[in-house]
Design a protein around this motif. Structure first.
Motif, PDB file in Angstrom:
ATOM      1  N   ALA A 119      65.139  52.609  35.509  1.00  0.00           N
ATOM      2  CA  ALA A 119      66.334  52.733  35.289  1.00  0.00           C
ATOM      3  C   ALA A 119      67.454  52.045  36.363  1.00  0.00           C
ATOM      4  O   ALA A 119      68.273  53.039  36.875  1.00  0.00           O
ATOM      5  CB  ALA A 119      66.898  54.080  35.143  1.00  0.00           C
ATOM      6  N   GLY A 120      66.932  50.970  37.084  1.00  0.00           N
ATOM      7  CA  GLY A 120      67.693  50.460  37.952  1.00  0.00           C
ATOM      8  C   GLY A 120      66.931  49.607  38.876  1.00  0.00           C
ATOM      9  O   GLY A 120      65.885  49.263  38.618  1.00  0.00           O
ATOM     10  N   CYS A 159      49.442  43.251  33.975  1.00  0.00           N
ATOM     11  CA  CYS A 159      50.670  43.181  34.844  1.00  0.00           C
ATOM     12  C   CYS A 159      51.352  44.304  34.828  1.00  0.00           C
ATOM     13  O   CYS A 159      51.847  44.653  33.900  1.00  0.00           O
ATOM     14  CB  CYS A 159      51.412  41.753  34.493  1.00  0.00           C
ATOM     15  SG  CYS A 159      52.711  41.451  35.853  1.00  0.00           S
ATOM     16  N   LEU A 160      51.387  45.005  36.116  1.00  0.00           N
ATOM     17  CA  LEU A 160      52.076  46.318  36.132  1.00  0.00           C
ATOM     18  C   LEU A 160      53.252  45.770  36.918  1.00  0.00           C
ATOM     19  O   LEU A 160      53.273  45.527  38.253  1.00  0.00           O
ATOM     20  CB  LEU A 160      51.135  47.387  36.639  1.00  0.00           C
ATOM     21  CG  LEU A 160      51.820  48.799  36.954  1.00  0.00           C
ATOM     22  CD1 LEU A 160      52.293  49.283  35.737  1.00  0.00           C
ATOM     23  CD2 LEU A 160      50.945  49.593  37.840  1.00  0.00           C
ATOM     24  N   ILE A 161      54.485  45.909  36.473  1.00  0.00           N
ATOM     25  CA  ILE A 161      55.681  45.490  37.287  1.00  0.00           C
ATOM     26  C   ILE A 161      56.732  46.474  37.063  1.00  0.00           C
ATOM     27  O   ILE A 161      56.872  47.279  35.822  1.00  0.00           O
ATOM     28  CB  ILE A 161      56.036  43.957  36.791  1.00  0.00           C
ATOM     29  CG1 ILE A 161      57.018  43.329  37.485  1.00  0.00           C
ATOM     30  CG2 ILE A 161      56.221  43.978  35.303  1.00  0.00           C
ATOM     31  CD1 ILE A 161      56.937  41.634  37.310  1.00  0.00           C
ATOM     32  N   GLY A 162      57.634  46.785  37.899  1.00  0.00           N
ATOM     33  CA  GLY A 162      59.033  47.299  37.615  1.00  0.00           C
ATOM     34  C   GLY A 162      60.110  46.616  36.857  1.00  0.00           C
ATOM     35  O   GLY A 162      60.084  45.378  37.039  1.00  0.00           O
ATOM     36  N   ARG A 189      69.661  48.869  45.048  1.00  0.00           N
ATOM     37  CA  ARG A 189      70.390  50.130  45.497  1.00  0.00           C
ATOM     38  C   ARG A 189      70.057  50.545  46.991  1.00  0.00           C
ATOM     39  O   ARG A 189      71.037  51.134  47.447  1.00  0.00           O
ATOM     40  CB  ARG A 189      69.490  51.256  44.251  1.00  0.00           C
ATOM     41  CG  ARG A 189      70.225  52.494  44.671  1.00  0.00           C
ATOM     42  CD  ARG A 189      69.486  53.453  43.770  1.00  0.00           C
ATOM     43  NE  ARG A 189      69.217  52.939  42.242  1.00  0.00           N
ATOM     44  CZ  ARG A 189      68.096  53.062  41.700  1.00  0.00           C
ATOM     45  NH1 ARG A 189      67.409  53.997  41.789  1.00  0.00           N
ATOM     46  NH2 ARG A 189      68.021  52.635  40.446  1.00  0.00           N
ATOM     47  N   SER A 190      68.808  50.459  47.440  1.00  0.00           N
ATOM     48  CA  SER A 190      68.471  50.662  48.867  1.00  0.00           C
ATOM     49  C   SER A 190      69.278  49.795  49.823  1.00  0.00           C
ATOM     50  O   SER A 190      70.095  50.247  50.810  1.00  0.00           O
ATOM     51  CB  SER A 190      67.064  50.564  49.018  1.00  0.00           C
ATOM     52  OG  SER A 190      66.751  50.620  50.409  1.00  0.00           O
TER      53      SER A 190
END
Length: 202
Positions: free
Chosen positions: A192-193, A160-163, A198-199
């Motif tokens: 880092a966020g 699992c590749l996840i932010g 943010r968008s």
């Protein structure tokens, strides 16, 4: 798509968007056709002409209609050279190293939307049943989906590749993975966020 005179989308939507509104990819004179067996995908296409058909016979008919070409076959994609390590770890280096380290039969479940361009460069899909992601811009899918994949396919490694922002939605899935001792590797990319917040807050 301005550099192309014709785009044919086969068996996929035209295209998926996270936020409703104007999409600059449609600016210009590019002609778009969609061949799909999904009436819903045809109905929601924002531009172009959709043809609803069974894919295999539709493509066979299309090939019969096309004239012989004298154009040379385009060269295949050249893979970029291996990225350099640094501190902090560049995401390109991480993805390249992860791709090299994964066994050939690994299933990758992805939810790192901030890094899709780098992923497309450095993590080629390995074939059928090797790559899973969500079709929309929603978040929170991949960690529980990876747990489900590992439960359903215990004979292979699931990655699992996840932010870190995406991980906040369903981090409790780690409990099931640990409790069941699943063959699951979870890689959380530290952005880092929370990119979506943010968008949208702009």
């Amino acid at each position: 798509m301005r550099g192309h005179d014709l785009v044919v989308v086969i068996g996929a939507p035209v295209f998926t968007f996270h936020v409703e509104g104007h999409a600059s990819i449609f600016d210009g004179a590019t002609t778009i056709f969609q061949i799909t067996d999904d009436p819903t995908a045809a109905a929601v296409s924002p531009v172009g002409t959709s043809i609803i058909a069974t894919i295999k016979p539709a493509l066979a008919m299309l090939l019969d209609l096309l004239p012989e070409t004298k154009r040379a076959m385009p060269t295949g994609r050249t893979l970029p050279s291996a990225p350099r390590a640094a501190d902090p770890i560049p995401v390109e280096f991480l993805l390249h190293a992860l791709s090299a380290a994964m066994p050939a039969d690994t299933a990758l479940v992805e939810e790192a939307p901030s890094h899709r361009p780098a992923m497309q460069k450095f993590m080629p899909m390995r074939g059928q049943d090797s790559f899973y992601t969500m079709a929309s811009g929603g978040l929170g899918y991949s960690l529980p989906a990876a747990v489900g994949m590992a439960l359903g396919r215990p004979d292979i490694r699931t990655v699992c590749l996840i932010g870190d922002g995406s991980a906040m939605y369903s981090i409790q899935a780690l409990w099931t993975a640990a409790h069941r001792k699943l063959p699951l590797t979870v890689v959380v990319i530290n952005n880092a966020g929370y990119g979506a917040m943010r968008s949208f807050s702009r």
